[in-house]
Design an enzyme around this catalytic site. Structure first.
Site, PDB file in Angstrom:
ATOM      1  N   ARG A 319     -13.460  -2.236   9.051  1.00  0.00           N
ATOM      2  CA  ARG A 319     -13.027  -3.613   8.828  1.00  0.00           C
ATOM      3  C   ARG A 319     -13.248  -4.475  10.082  1.00  0.00           C
ATOM      4  NH1 ARG A 319     -10.505  -6.705   4.887  1.00  0.00           N
ATOM      5  NH2 ARG A 319     -10.053  -5.026   3.443  1.00  0.00           N
ATOM      6  N   GLU A 720      -2.296 -10.306   4.640  1.00  0.00           N
ATOM      7  CA  GLU A 720      -2.797 -10.127   5.995  1.00  0.00           C
ATOM      8  C   GLU A 720      -3.434 -11.367   6.634  1.00  0.00           C
ATOM      9  OE1 GLU A 720      -4.954  -6.600   4.415  1.00  0.00           O
ATOM     10  OE2 GLU A 720      -4.349  -5.717   6.311  1.00  0.00           O
TER      11      GLU A 720
HETATM   12  N1  LUZ Z   1      -6.284   0.085   4.044  1.00  0.00           N
HETATM   13  C1  LUZ Z   1      -7.371   0.754   3.633  1.00  0.00           C
HETATM   14  C2  LUZ Z   1      -6.354  -1.207   4.361  1.00  0.00           C
HETATM   15  O1  LUZ Z   1      -7.267   1.946   3.381  1.00  0.00           O
HETATM   16  N2  LUZ Z   1      -8.529   0.108   3.489  1.00  0.00           N
HETATM   17  C3  LUZ Z   1      -8.683  -1.190   3.777  1.00  0.00           C
HETATM   18  O2  LUZ Z   1      -9.764  -1.734   3.629  1.00  0.00           O
HETATM   19  C4  LUZ Z   1      -7.557  -1.882   4.239  1.00  0.00           C
HETATM   20  N3  LUZ Z   1      -7.641  -3.160   4.580  1.00  0.00           N
HETATM   21  C5  LUZ Z   1      -6.579  -3.782   5.036  1.00  0.00           C
HETATM   22  C6  LUZ Z   1      -5.397  -3.101   5.150  1.00  0.00           C
HETATM   23  N4  LUZ Z   1      -5.278  -1.840   4.812  1.00  0.00           N
HETATM   24 MO1  MOS Z   2      -2.105  -2.446   5.477  1.00  0.00          MO
HETATM   25  S1  MOS Z   2      -2.776  -2.780   7.342  1.00  0.00           S
HETATM   26  O1  MOS Z   2      -2.569  -3.506   4.404  1.00  0.00           O
HETATM   27  O2  MOS Z   2      -1.297  -1.112   5.215  1.00  0.00           O
END
Ligand code: LUZ
Ligand code: MOS
Length: 782
Positions: A319, A720
């Site tokens: 990400r 987020e």
């Molecule tokens: N968790 C995950 C996340 O496993 N994959 C993601 O792309 C993600 N993105 C934001 C927050 N948690």
């Molecule tokens: Mo999250 S960083 O969407 O657990």
């Protein structure tokens, strides 16, 4: 405009209260620690390594075992299945087996009759550990080849040939520190044994299925033997996406072996010392602009401090790459990312999930270009905003609201006026200086791992007309259950009091993705929408038969049944009972999988996100240039909500996200010493924003776009993205410091703590500045 329609007073479009408001304010909401304990419940406590890296030579538990009330002390030898809780990569033992990788790594698990005895017993355990070299710096780890996964590279255009054509090229580095999640409810689990070796786990987790998998692996049992149940969390922020597994597995193991209920609820210091946090990153960048200030090339290398095991680091790293160009279109881009193994607790998901770390670097690069060229950063930012049809470095084409948000912010908040007022203030003030920054944000919505983008909902209508909804969504204060209920009201058009959101339970909803990635309301909401719609159409068919009308002329409005626009005198409850007597199913289990998305890992190209969320923030900071203390005075935002289905909930997410982002950028300073020991392990040494650090003004404008998108009822994900507005706080502070000390060279290093502000204001080795300062002091104090 697709909005949840209703005439119910308690449910006005977009204004429904969070359904937990009443029990929260009365203190009646149920968290892990509020679950009534069964008779005979035992209590666990982990014994953590005091050494960050080493070989365990001896472990002495004899003193602890002799204590009255100590039932058993588990070590890795007592594990009935596999000693493994790694989610993405199997590289993380539950209990240390001969080798410790980080300070805080559990070596043993004491089970006793009271939590006090368990904690006292832990203090009597000692381990003799031969230390090995400790790495805390990701760049050092990378140099030594300590990588969690092979490096990843995202590329678009050709940076190598683009540099020659650039009018201006700047190079630098930028570092961001980690961040403690500081959920109000600490980690914990309660495991209750059942018949035939079944185990029920109550867990404070964002990922009930992740907990189920980890427990099953450690116990060596099939998944149908373990049931995980979650009522709600007192916050998660990513910290419980993967790291609730350990406590659940420890309690599960103890309950399985001892045949007694076992609970472990961490205290704050245990939690801070043993769990991973947001990943610190260290990065190098190179940015090239043409004479019109168009950014034509950008290269970045990201060194992620992963800690001692993979945890979610590879996904977080990904990400960071996806968001390495934030809201900008840069035709030639190359982003390289290393996930570096160090001897810190395994770092993990944290709101933004690597996105903020990637965005900080491009913003630093733009700031460096702006400062060097003597132009306002926002001139460069605005010129380079991504437009609809432009391609992200990963191949997806933008449906951009970046310029819409920016222009709306310019108009609405009169940015020219803010800048003028700030300049006037600075001209008339010696000790206080103000700075301004704009922070555009573009965040992709979907789990970057495509298969995770699926969800299920189970809806039952009971014969009294009441409705029960189960989903894979975990309520952690973000209001997802309220949104799920709104979706059901939207479909059924019944009073919200008829609907109840059940606990999140792996027996009712299987194979859940964690509540994460801002996608929980979208994914689970769509499944609720599908399940409710299926039941509604069966009910309409029943009514059609009763009232001799076509089913598409039957309508349920505010709990009344209408046929061909006329009242039938039949209400919801009566229709439900009629359907039941006709033996029509009043239950539905629906499955939703996000369409369109895909990603090719061999090419690093695809269409990974259902959509993007955009926004622009204007931040003003005021620095006290004698003391180094500061205030973020205002944050004014234009945010792309799509068509918000709950304005109060969404505002809460934005305000909380902004303050958490400001905390990360300004005051929250994680300190690990060279031995890998966390020195900021309590709230006396780790400062998080309190009510006094909240900006005096947070203005939020809803950019009501209502375009066709994959969001639930067109209400875009909001969890987020707002955190990243907080990045602007760093740059607003920097701007203010530069107003005091224009020639200063300030490293791009966050957080900008008061200590760092002071060193930036008064570089110790700069006599000229020191003299200038003392004459300013004289001017102030006479
Ligand atoms: N968790 C995950 C996340 O496993 N994959 C993601 O792309 C993600 N993105 C934001 C927050 N948690
Ligand atoms: Mo999250 S960083 O969407 O657990």
């Amino acid at each position: 405009m697709v909005r949840p329609v209703t005439d119910f007073e308690s449910f006005k479009c977009g204004t429904m209260k969070n359904i937990d408001s009443a029990t929260h304010t009365r203190g009646e909401s149920i968290y892990l620690d509020d679950i009534p304990l069964l008779n005979g419940t035992l209590f666990g406590c982990a014994y953590p390594s005091a050494v960050a890296h080493g070989i365990i030579k001896a472990l002495d538990v004899s003193g602890a075992l002799q204590m009255e009330g100590v039932v058993k002390i588990f070590t890795c030898k007592d594990i009935t299945g596999e000693n493994q809780i790694g989610g993405i990569i199997p590289d993380e033992p539950l209990l240390a087996d001969g080798h410790v990788h980080f300070c805080g790594m559990p070596i043993a698990f004491v089970v006793a009759t009271t939590p006090e005895i368990a904690r006292a017993a832990v203090k009597k355990i000692s381990a003799s550990i031969d230390p090995l070299p400790v790495i805390t710096d990701p760049r050092e780890a990378q140099r030594k080849g300590e990588l969690i996964v092979p490096p990843r590279v995202f590329k678009m255009g050709d940076t190598d040939s683009a540099w020659a054509a650039c009018e201006h090229v700047f190079e630098g580095s930028a570092d961001t520190n980690g961040q403690e999640h500081l959920y109000i409810e600490t980690q914990g689990a309660y495991a209750v044994p059942g018949e035939n070796n079944a185990i029920k786990i109550y867990s404070s987790t964002q990922g009930p299925t992740a907990v189920q998998r980890a427990v099953c692996k450690v116990l060596g049992v099939p998944m149908h033997q373990v049931e995980v149940d979650v009522t709600r969390l007192g916050g998660g922020f990513g910290g419980k996406e993967d790291q609730a597994n350990m406590w659940a597995a420890l309690c599960g193991l103890a309950a399985f072996v001892l045949k007694k209920p076992v609970k472990y609820s961490l205290d704050r210091v245990e939690d801070m010392a043993m769990t991973g946090k947001r990943h610190p990153y260290s990065s190098d960048f190179k940015i090239g602009l043409d004479k019109n200030l168009q950014i034509t090339a950008y290269e970045v290398t990201l060194y992620q401090n992963a800690g001692a095991a993979a945890d979610l680091s590879p996904a977080v790293l990904e990400r960071s790459l996806f968001h390495s160009t934030n809201s900008y279109f840069i035709p030639n881009t190359k982003a390289t990312a290393y996930s570096c193994r160090t001897n810190l607790p395994p770092n993990t998901a944290f709101r933004g999930f690597g996105g903020p770390q990637g965005m900080f670097v491009i913003e630093a690069a733009i700031a460096m270009a702006a400062e060097s060229l003597g132009v306002d950063a926002c001139v460069i930012q605005k010129k380079n905003l991504i437009q609809t049809g432009d391609e992200f470095p990963y191949g997806q084409k933008a449906a951009s609201e970046a310029t819409a948000c920016w222009q709306k912010a310019e108009q609405l908040y009169d940015i020219e006026k803010i800048k003028k007022e700030t300049a006037d203030f600075n001209a008339g003030s010696i000790v206080y200086k103000k700075g301004v920054a704009l922070m555009p944000v573009c965040f992709g919505i979907s789990f970057t791992k495509t298969p995770m983008n699926q969800a299920r909902a189970l809806v039952h209508v009971y014969t009294d007309g009441s409705i029960s909804i189960s989903t894979g969504a975990v309520e952690m204060g973000q209001g997802v259950n309220t949104k799920m209920l709104q979706v059901a009201v939207h479909v059924f058009s019944v009073d919200p009091s008829k609907i109840r959101l059940q606990t999140t339970n792996t027996g009712r909803i299987a194979n859940t993705s964690p509540s994460a990635a801002s996608a929980t309301a979208d994914l689970n909401g769509k499944a609720v929408l599908m399940a409710c719609t299926a039941i509604l159409s069966r009910l309409k068919a029943v009514a059609a038969e009763e009232f001799k009308q076509d089913a598409d002329r039957i309508e349920i409005k505010n709990g009344e049944v209408f046929a061909a626009g006329k009242s039938t005198g039949c209400d919801w409850n009566k229709l439900v009972m009629t359907a039941f007597l006709k033996r029509v199913s009043l239950s539905e289990h629906a499955h939703y999988a996000t369409p369109v998305i895909h990603f090719d890992l061999t090419k690093e190209k695809g269409h990974p996100f259902a959509y993007h969320v955009y926004g622009t923030a204007v931040l003003v900071a005021k620095v006290d240039c004698l003391r180094g203390i500061y205030e973020i005075e205002s944050v004014k935002v234009v945010h792309d909500f799509g068509a918000s289905m709950n304005i109060a909930v969404d505002k809460g997410q934005i305000e909380g996200g902004i303050v958490q982002g400001i905390g990360w950028m300004t005051m929250e300073e994680l300190v690990y010493d060279a031995a890998g020991v966390l020195r900021s392990s309590a709230l006396s040494t780790y400062k998080i924003p309190d009510i006094y650090s909240v900006p005096k003004e947070i203005a939020i404008h809803f950019l009501d776009t209502d375009k066709d998108n994959l969001a639930i009822l067109h209400s875009k994900a909001v969890g987020e993205p707002p955190l990243m507005y907080g990045i602007g706080a760093y740059f607003a502070l920097r701007d203010a410091i530069k107003k005091f000390n224009p020639s200063d060279v300030i490293p791009f290093s966050a957080p900008m703590t008061p200590e760092k502000v002071l060193t930036a204001l008064y570089p110790v080795n700069n006599k000229e500045t020191a003299d200038a300062v003392s004459s300013k002091e004289k001017a102030v104090y006479g």
